[in-house]
Design a protein around this motif. Structure first.
Motif, PDB file in Angstrom:
ATOM      1  N   ALA A  40      39.762  46.505  45.237  1.00 15.01           N
ATOM      2  CA  ALA A  40      40.142  46.137  46.606  1.00 15.01           C
ATOM      3  C   ALA A  40      39.260  45.018  47.144  1.00 15.01           C
ATOM      4  CB  ALA A  40      40.067  47.362  47.520  1.00 15.01           C
ATOM      5  N   LEU A  41      37.977  45.048  46.795  1.00 16.88           N
ATOM      6  CA  LEU A  41      37.057  44.003  47.238  1.00 16.88           C
ATOM      7  C   LEU A  41      37.406  42.672  46.575  1.00 16.88           C
ATOM      8  CD1 LEU A  41      34.375  43.426  48.860  1.00 16.88           C
ATOM      9  CD2 LEU A  41      33.209  43.705  46.666  1.00 16.88           C
ATOM     10  N   LEU A  42      37.669  42.706  45.268  1.00 16.50           N
ATOM     11  CA  LEU A  42      37.976  41.487  44.528  1.00 16.50           C
ATOM     12  C   LEU A  42      39.306  40.880  44.950  1.00 16.50           C
ATOM     13  CD1 LEU A  42      36.800  42.657  40.984  1.00 16.50           C
ATOM     14  CD2 LEU A  42      35.584  41.185  42.585  1.00 16.50           C
ATOM     15  N   GLU A  43      40.193  41.715  45.463  1.00 17.23           N
ATOM     16  CA  GLU A  43      41.485  41.214  45.938  1.00 17.23           C
ATOM     17  C   GLU A  43      41.327  40.389  47.207  1.00 17.23           C
ATOM     18  OE1 GLU A  43      45.491  40.466  45.955  1.00 17.23           O
ATOM     19  OE2 GLU A  43      44.354  41.490  44.384  1.00 17.23           O
ATOM     20  N   ARG A  44      40.347  40.739  48.019  1.00 18.71           N
ATOM     21  CA  ARG A  44      40.169  40.074  49.317  1.00 18.71           C
ATOM     22  C   ARG A  44      39.089  38.995  49.310  1.00 18.71           C
ATOM     23  NH1 ARG A  44      42.023  43.116  53.668  1.00 18.71           N
ATOM     24  NH2 ARG A  44      43.814  44.376  52.997  1.00 18.71           N
ATOM     25  N   TYR A  45      38.103  39.119  48.415  1.00 20.91           N
ATOM     26  CA  TYR A  45      36.952  38.214  48.447  1.00 20.91           C
ATOM     27  C   TYR A  45      36.723  37.538  47.092  1.00 20.91           C
ATOM     28  CZ  TYR A  45      35.332  40.296  52.879  1.00 20.91           C
ATOM     29  OH  TYR A  45      35.214  40.719  54.181  1.00 20.91           O
ATOM     30  N   ASP A  46      36.196  36.326  47.143  1.00 24.18           N
ATOM     31  CA  ASP A  46      35.557  35.728  45.977  1.00 24.18           C
ATOM     32  C   ASP A  46      34.121  36.235  45.981  1.00 24.18           C
ATOM     33  OD1 ASP A  46      37.669  34.257  44.958  1.00 24.18           O
ATOM     34  OD2 ASP A  46      37.272  32.542  46.245  1.00 24.18           O
TER      35      ASP A  46
END
Length: 231
Positions: free
Chosen positions: A55-61
């Motif tokens: 979920a973090l990688l989906e929203r952030y680089d």
């Protein structure tokens, strides 16, 4: 080990490797994604779990920095997450001392007005609550309070990811009505396979009965309304 068991073992290992590649690939730059720096002195289990969260990688680089490796520009990041906040680093950062890459990056982020996040589980002083003399413990807590007034949010680890996701406004794509069904003849079905079928206009994919579907492929299919049919 018989032949079938050997084949299954190989397939499972390939599946794990492909899934790790998907996790790493999902962190690649995409237009509109915010940049997040994970700042730590070492890559412990808690830090690893956090920075690899889908979920973090989906929203952030997400960029990670450990020990002497950090050489980036803090101004490029929307937020900074701190791990390994030992007592020495806490005292130095609260005093503006920049004598290590870790403390320098943290102090620079504060001075530049960046939003910083610190999970309670990564704060060493909390572990001395029952043994440290009360005046000393309270003095260290005041340093934490000072950081909180300086745009550092201290929260439980379980709260960290939801709070960071709230900062981004990237909605999940709305599933579009699709009538086509694509056949995927593979033993291991990855996110890339589902994406290719979806981009080709398929609303469902047909796969072999015993095919292995990676977790990232399942998540992509669920988010984009692609039905996975075995048979």
């Amino acid at each position: 080990m018989n032949y079938d068991d050997l084949v299954l073992e190989i397939v499972n290992r390939v599946s794990d490797k492909l899934q790790n590649q998907e996790l790493n690939g999902s962190a690649a730059s995409r237009p509109g994604k915010a940049r997040l720096l994970v700042l730590a002195r070492e890559d412990g289990p808690l830090c690893q779990q956090f920075r690899s969260a889908p979920a973090l990688l989906e929203r952030y680089d997400v960029e990670s920095s450990f020990s002497q490796q950090y050489a980036g520009d803090i101004r490029e990041y929307s937020a900074v997450v701190l791990f390994n906040m030992d007592c020495g680093s806490l005292a130095k950062i609260a005093s503006g001392i920049e004598d290590t890459p870790y403390t320098e990056a943290a102090v620079r982020a504060i001075l530049l007005g960046k939003k910083l996040w610190l999970p309670k589980e990564a704060v060493e002083i909390y572990g001395y609550m029952m043994t440290a003399p009360q005046p000393y413990y309270e003095m260290m807590l005041k340093k934490l309070e000072f950081l909180q007034r300086s745009n550092v949010t201290i929260c439980g680890y379980d709260e960290l990811l939801p709070l960071l996701l709230e900062l981004t406004s990237a909605p999940r794509p709305e599933p579009q009505p699709r009538a086509g069904c694509a056949r995927i003849e593979k033993r291991v079905v990855t996110e890339r396979d589902i994406n290719a079928a979806y981009c080709g206009g398929a609303g469902s994919v047909s796969i072999p009965q015993r095919a292995i579907v990676t977790d990232m492929a399942k998540e992509y299919a669920a988010n984009h309304g692609v039905e996975i049919i075995r048979g």
